[in-house]
Design an enzyme around this catalytic site. Structure first.
Site, PDB file in Angstrom:
ATOM      1  CD  GLU A  55      49.674  39.759  30.199  1.00 39.35           C
ATOM      2  OE1 GLU A  55      50.037  40.482  31.152  1.00 39.35           O
ATOM      3  OE2 GLU A  55      48.496  39.672  29.839  1.00 39.35           O
ATOM      4  CB  CYS A  87      49.815  42.391  27.462  1.00 37.48           C
ATOM      5  SG  CYS A  87      50.242  43.158  29.024  1.00 37.48           S
ATOM      6  CD1 TRP A 173      39.734  43.975  73.559  1.00 34.34           C
ATOM      7  CD2 TRP A 173      39.166  43.819  71.405  1.00 34.34           C
ATOM      8  NE1 TRP A 173      40.222  45.076  72.910  1.00 34.34           N
ATOM      9  CE2 TRP A 173      39.899  45.010  71.586  1.00 34.34           C
ATOM     10  CE3 TRP A 173      38.696  43.516  70.117  1.00 34.34           C
ATOM     11  CZ2 TRP A 173      40.195  45.885  70.549  1.00 34.34           C
ATOM     12  CZ3 TRP A 173      38.983  44.383  69.079  1.00 34.34           C
ATOM     13  CH2 TRP A 173      39.723  45.548  69.302  1.00 34.34           C
ATOM     14  NE  ARG A 210      46.185  50.729  65.201  1.00 28.91           N
ATOM     15  CZ  ARG A 210      44.889  50.540  64.920  1.00 28.91           C
ATOM     16  NH1 ARG A 210      44.354  51.086  63.842  1.00 28.91           N
ATOM     17  NH2 ARG A 210      44.141  49.805  65.714  1.00 28.91           N
ATOM     18  CG  LEU A 299      26.756  50.789  57.732  1.00 25.11           C
ATOM     19  CD1 LEU A 299      25.924  51.727  56.861  1.00 25.11           C
ATOM     20  CD2 LEU A 299      28.126  51.434  58.008  1.00 25.11           C
TER      21      LEU A 299
HETATM   22  C1  AOF Z   1      46.985  42.357  31.470  1.00 26.40           C
HETATM   23  N1  AOF Z   1      47.921  41.933  32.349  1.00 26.40           N
HETATM   24  O1  AOF Z   1      48.859  41.920  34.352  1.00 26.40           O
HETATM   25  C2  AOF Z   1      46.893  43.172  34.069  1.00 26.40           C
HETATM   26  C3  AOF Z   1      45.870  43.558  33.153  1.00 26.40           C
HETATM   27  O2  AOF Z   1      46.420  51.108  33.291  1.00 26.40           O
HETATM   28  P1  AOF Z   1      47.041  49.780  32.947  1.00 26.40           P
HETATM   29  O3  AOF Z   1      47.892  49.824  31.709  1.00 26.40           O
HETATM   30  O4  AOF Z   1      47.771  49.139  34.103  1.00 26.40           O
HETATM   31  O5  AOF Z   1      45.835  48.791  32.539  1.00 26.40           O
HETATM   32  C4  AOF Z   1      44.940  48.346  33.517  1.00 26.40           C
HETATM   33  C5  AOF Z   1      43.930  47.410  32.876  1.00 26.40           C
HETATM   34  O6  AOF Z   1      44.604  46.318  32.255  1.00 26.40           O
HETATM   35  C6  AOF Z   1      42.986  46.781  33.898  1.00 26.40           C
HETATM   36  O7  AOF Z   1      41.813  47.535  34.065  1.00 26.40           O
HETATM   37  C7  AOF Z   1      42.687  45.424  33.246  1.00 26.40           C
HETATM   38  O8  AOF Z   1      41.706  45.537  32.249  1.00 26.40           O
HETATM   39  C8  AOF Z   1      44.012  45.074  32.595  1.00 26.40           C
HETATM   40  N2  AOF Z   1      44.875  44.361  33.545  1.00 26.40           N
HETATM   41  N3  AOF Z   1      45.940  43.102  31.899  1.00 26.40           N
HETATM   42  O9  AOF Z   1      47.093  42.092  30.278  1.00 26.40           O
HETATM   43  C9  AOF Z   1      47.942  42.307  33.615  1.00 26.40           C
HETATM   44  N4  AOF Z   1      46.900  43.613  35.366  1.00 26.40           N
HETATM   45 ZN    ZN Z   2      48.377  44.084  29.823  1.00 23.78          ZN
END
Ligand code: AOF
Ligand code: ZN
Length: 332
Positions: A55, A87, A173, A210, A299
């Protein structure tokens, strides 16, 4: 002309999906501001773990948000202070009047609270647009939020008759270059790459990426079992970010000396019981969001039996091993 909302969300997902390699363990997210007439005014993505959210990368490009513009976001905007500020605050401050959201962020810090905050500030919100696609792109993140456990994949290569190795365990392979490149890509996509003791001893695998070395590298995991772990050259010279051995006898002085000498972390099962679920919970607590298991057959079978596997990446070659006694990929 303004397209249906799914169109914009899917457009964003297409660009956001490959960024997962860089954002993990955070979700990959895209945001787009669209005018009433359907013109894309700005676009932004969460580019890298720890950096600003989608955002911000979208809205900061725009001086003044037109009152009839719509903000499309693939994931509910956050409303908490993490590594970056909420955000929702920026969306409100920028004067956005309408927000369309792919799916709710079900992690406990957000989980509908972002939507509520936007609505309380007079913003019109719709959520659940192209939702299953949004959830698929962030399947790791959503499994993590729900179960506090890594997303777990089994990766194998088999012949068209479903075999992985000759009866004596030797394998050649099976698949070609394309499968190898894809496997190395997966090694960056997943937070950790694991093998069992036999595969570690027989193959001395490096388990790093790699082919695309500029991408983030995974942690290497070895399910060692009992006894003192042995040193293997390629495994320890690889580009892995860290190395973990799951070892029953981690307390032995020789095992401790091994850990000190190699820098590897030794982990053992709780109360000596080989409970894979508990182990995966611990790996998640250590910051591992996803694990790709690259063998061997025993596994794979244990992980499936413990009901921990989320998906299987099977590379199947148009070849026949032609030996009924040969080893099936899941070892049963
Ligand atoms: C959003 N927009 O683009 C993403 C979100 O540690 P921070 O501040 O980067 O927050 C990470 C958390 O924010 C992540 O666990 C998820 O809940 C949210 N990600 N939220 O508004 C974004 N990547
Ligand atoms: Zn955010």
């Amino acid at each position: 002309m303004h397209q249906p909302p799914e169109y914009y969300i899917r457009l964003l997902l297409k660009e956001a999906e490959p960024l997962r390699v860089y954002t993990r363990p955070n979700p990959t997210v895209g945001a787009m501001l669209v005018s009433a007439g359907g013109q894309i005014l700005a676009k932004g993505f969460h580019q890298k773990y720890g950096q600003v959210h989608a955002e911000v990368n979208c809205l900061e490009r725009i001086e003044r948000v037109p009152p009839d513009a719509v903000l499309y976001v693939t994931l509910e905007p956050c409303c908490h202070y993490g590594k970056t500020p909420p955000c929702t605050d920026l969306i409100i401050r920028k004067g956005v009047k309408r927000v369309v959201i792919g799916t709710v962020d079900s992690s406990s810090k957000v989980n509908g609270k972002g939507i509520k905050q936007l609505q309380e500030n007079g913003i019109q919100v719709s959520a659940g647009i192209a939702e299953s696609d949004c959830r698929f792109v962030n399947r790791v993140f959503f499994k993590n939020a729900r179960y506090a456990m890594p997303y777990i994949a089994l990766k194998t290569a088999v012949t068209a008759d479903g075999k992985m190795a000759l009866p004596d365990g030797t394998s050649k392979w099976i698949t070609g270059e394309d499968a190898r490149v894809r496997t190395h890509y997966y090694r960056s996509w997943y937070g950790a790459v694991a093998v069992g003791k036999q595969t570690y001893l027989a193959d001395d695998p490096a388990l790093d990426n790699r082919y695309l070395p500029d991408m983030p590298q995974p942690t290497s995991l070895v399910f060692w079992g009992s006894g003192v772990p042995l040193y293997q050259q390629r495994f320890f010279k690889s580009g892995a970010v860290s190395r973990i051995f799951i070892a029953d006898d981690a307390d032995l002085p020789e095992a401790q000396a091994f850990a000190k000498f190699t820098g590897a972390t030794l982990l053992s099962y709780k109360k000596g019981k080989r409970d894979l679920k508990q182990l995966f919970f611990r790996l998640y607590d250590m910051g591992i969001d996803s694990v790709m298991i690259e063998g061997g057959a025993a596994l794979y079978a244990s992980v499936i039996r413990a009901d921990c596997a989320d998906c299987v990446h099977v590379f199947m070659a148009p070849k026949l091993l032609g030996n009924r006694e040969a080893i099936d990929w899941s070892g049963t």
